[in-house]
Design a protein around this motif. Structure first.
Motif, PDB file in Angstrom:
ATOM      1  N   SER A  62       9.416   1.979   2.491  1.00 49.72           N
ATOM      2  CA  SER A  62       8.249   2.855   2.416  1.00 49.72           C
ATOM      3  C   SER A  62       6.947   2.073   2.314  1.00 49.72           C
ATOM      4  N   SER A  63       7.030   0.832   1.864  1.00 53.99           N
ATOM      5  CA  SER A  63       5.826   0.043   1.619  1.00 53.99           C
ATOM      6  C   SER A  63       4.969  -0.062   2.874  1.00 53.99           C
ATOM      7  N   GLY A  64       3.678   0.103   2.683  1.00 58.60           N
ATOM      8  CA  GLY A  64       2.750   0.048   3.802  1.00 58.60           C
ATOM      9  C   GLY A  64       2.929   1.175   4.788  1.00 58.60           C
ATOM     10  N   SER A  93       7.313   9.435   0.864  1.00 57.69           N
ATOM     11  CA  SER A  93       7.241   7.996   0.621  1.00 57.69           C
ATOM     12  C   SER A  93       5.953   7.558  -0.078  1.00 57.69           C
ATOM     13  N   ASP A  94       5.010   8.463  -0.251  1.00 58.07           N
ATOM     14  CA  ASP A  94       3.786   8.167  -1.005  1.00 58.07           C
ATOM     15  C   ASP A  94       3.942   8.788  -2.383  1.00 58.07           C
ATOM     16  N   ASP A 140       3.381   2.965  -2.839  1.00 56.56           N
ATOM     17  CA  ASP A 140       4.190   2.822  -1.628  1.00 56.56           C
ATOM     18  C   ASP A 140       5.273   1.776  -1.799  1.00 56.56           C
ATOM     19  N   GLY A 141       5.792   1.628  -3.002  1.00 56.31           N
ATOM     20  CA  GLY A 141       6.735   0.551  -3.272  1.00 56.31           C
ATOM     21  C   GLY A 141       8.187   0.962  -3.125  1.00 56.31           C
ATOM     22  N   ASP A 142       9.067  -0.039  -3.108  1.00 58.41           N
ATOM     23  CA  ASP A 142      10.518   0.154  -3.048  1.00 58.41           C
ATOM     24  C   ASP A 142      11.184  -0.826  -3.995  1.00 58.41           C
ATOM     25  N   GLY A 143      12.322  -0.418  -4.552  1.00 58.91           N
ATOM     26  CA  GLY A 143      13.173  -1.326  -5.300  1.00 58.91           C
ATOM     27  C   GLY A 143      12.528  -2.020  -6.470  1.00 58.91           C
TER      28      GLY A 143
END
Length: 372
Positions: A62-64, A93-94, A140-143
Motif C-alpha cells: 500500500s505504501s506510496g 489502503s489509506d 500508507d504503511g505495511d508490516g
C-alpha cells in the motif's frame, strides 16, 4: 486461462526491501496454486503486461499508493484485473481515509489524530497527553514499517523522523495504544458474496522509535471470539462498498471489544499459512469470485499452520545452508542466497510449520508458539 501475475517487490528487484521474503514467498505460492487450478501463468515485471492475457493479478504494498496505482493502470488499459476496484483500494489502503470511513459506519477504531508533518510534533504531543501511550505510523504503511510506540515526549522527534522516512503522503496517523490481542480475518469477496476464510492470531512486535517494529508471523486459524471477529470484519468490508478480491482486516481484541486498525486490499502473509491447511485452492476461489461464481460456504481447514519471519537481532553473515529453522518447518523464502550480510532488523527468511492441533493462547510468548 492465461493469467499474468505481478508481485511488486520481486519485480522491482529490491532485495533490500523489508518485505522481500514475504513478496517472494507469496509469488511462489500464487504461481503454484494458479497452475494447480489449470491456468497458464506468466510472471511479469511491469504493468501492463506486454503479451495478451485473460486476467491480471496484482500483488503490491500500500505504501506510496502503489497497489492503487498499479490496479488503476490495469483498469485504464481495459484489462481484467483480479483485484478490487481501484476506488476501493484507494480508500482501504489509506489509513487516514479508512479511519474516517470506519467512524462514519460506527465501527470501533482506536482514537486517532490525522496530522500533517508540519504539525507533527504538536499532534503527537497532544495525543500523548490525551492517551498516555500512542502509536505513530505512516498512513500508507505495511508490516509495521515506520511505526513507533511513543510513551514520552523525548521520543517524539525520532518517531516523527521515522514515520516521515517511510511515507510518501503529506500526513500520518497518531493513535491511542490499545493493549490487546492482535487478530486478523482473511476474506474473499465477489461483490455480492463475502466469504470469511480464516481468523488469524497475529505476531507483531511494536517498539519505541529507537528499535524496529515488526510483523513476525501468525497462527491460522485462531478460534477465540470467532463470531465477534468475523462479524466485525464483514461489517468493515461492506463499509467499503462493492468490492472484490482477497482482503485482510487487522484488529485488536481487548476485553471482548474489537478495534479495527487496518484493511489490506490484497493477499496478505497469512495466505501462506491458509493455503497449507485448506482443502480448497484459494486462488481458484479468487478467480471464481472475480466471475461472480463464489459460493458462500465455510472453508474447511485441516490442522493449524504457523508462519514465522526470521529477523536479524544484529548484523550477521548468514547462508541458506545454516538457517536455523525447526526440523518440521518448510522454508518459503530467504534472502540469504542473494545478500549474505544481513543488517540488524532485516527479515532474512520466512517459513511455515503445520500442526494437527495446537493450544490456543493469547499471544506468542516471545515468538515461542512453535514450541507448544
Amino acid at each position: 486461462m492465461k493469467i499474468a501475475i505481478y508481485e511488486h517487490v520481486t519485480a522491482s528487484g529490491n532485495i533490500y526491501s523489508p518485505t522481500w521474503v514475504e513478496g517472494d514467498a507469496i509469488l511462489k505460492a500464487s504461481i503454484k496454486d494458479l497452475k494447480a487450478a489449470g491456468h497458464e501463468v506468466y510472471v511479469i515485471d511491469s504493468i501492463p503486461p506486454k503479451k495478451p492475457v485473460d486476467l491480471v493479478i496484482v500483488i503490491a504494498p500500500s505504501s506510496g499508493r502503489m497497489i492503487y496505482s498499479l490496479v488503476k493502470a490495469c483498469e485504464d488499459e481495459g484489462l481484467n484485473v483480479v483485484n478490487s476496484p481501484s476506488s476501493a483500494i484507494f480508500l482501504a489502503s489509506d489509513k487516514a481515509l479508512l479511519t474516517r470511513n470506519l467512524q462514519l459506519h460506527d465501527i470501533k477504531t482506536p482514537r486517532t489524530i490525522i496530522s500533517s508533518f508540519d504539525e507533527g510534533f504538536r499532534s503527537i504531543e497532544r495525543a500523548l497527553m490525551a492517551y498516555g501511550k500512542v502509536v505513530v505510523k505512516p498512513a500508507d504503511g505495511d508490516g509495521c514499517i515506520g511505526l513507533s510506540v511513543v510513551t514520552h515526549p523525548d521520543e517524539i522527534s525520532l518517531a516523527l523522523r521515522k514515520v516521515k522516512q517511510h511515507s510518501k503522503l503529506p500526513y500520518f496517523i497518531v493513535q491511542e495504544f490499545i493493549d490487546g490481542i492482535s487478530v486478523s480475518v482473511n476474506l474473499l469477496s465477489s461483490g455480492d458474496v463475502i466469504v470469511p476464510l480464516s481468523v488469524n492470531l497475529q505476531n507483531v512486535s511494536l517498539k519505541s522509535p529507537i528499535e524496529h517494529s515488526s510483523y513476525l508471523g501468525n497462527v491460522v486459524p485462531y478460534e477465540e471470539n470467532r463470531d465477534l471477529v468475523v462479524s466485525t470484519a464483514l461489517k468493515t468490508i461492506k463499509s467499503l462498498g462493492y468490492v472484490k478480491g482477497f482482503f485482510g482486516v487487522d484488529m485488536i481484541l481487548k476485553n471482548h471489544e474489537l478495534y479495527v486498525v487496518e484493511v489490506n486490499p490484497r493477499l496478505t502473509t497469512s495466505y501462506l499459512a491458509l493455503r497449507e491447511i485448506s482443502s480448497s485452492n484459494i486462488f481458484e476461489m479468487t478467480i471464481k469470485a472475480y466471475f461472480n461464481e463464489l459460493i458462500s460456504e465455510p472453508l474447511q481447514l485441516n490442522g493449524i499452520a504457523i508462519i514465522e519471519k526470521m529477523i536479524a537481532d544484529k548484523d550477521m553473515l548468514i547462508r541458506p545452508s545454516n538457517l536455523k529453522i525447526p526440523s518440521d518447518a518448510k522454508l518459503l523464502s530467504t534472502i540469504a542466497d542473494k545478500k549474505p550480510i544481513i543488517k540488524r532488523g532485516e527479515a532474512y527468511a520466512i517459513y511455515v510449520v503445520k500442526k494437527p492441533v495446537i493450544s490456543q493462547n493469547h499471544g506468542f510468548s516471545e515468538s515461542k508458539a512453535l514450541e507448544q
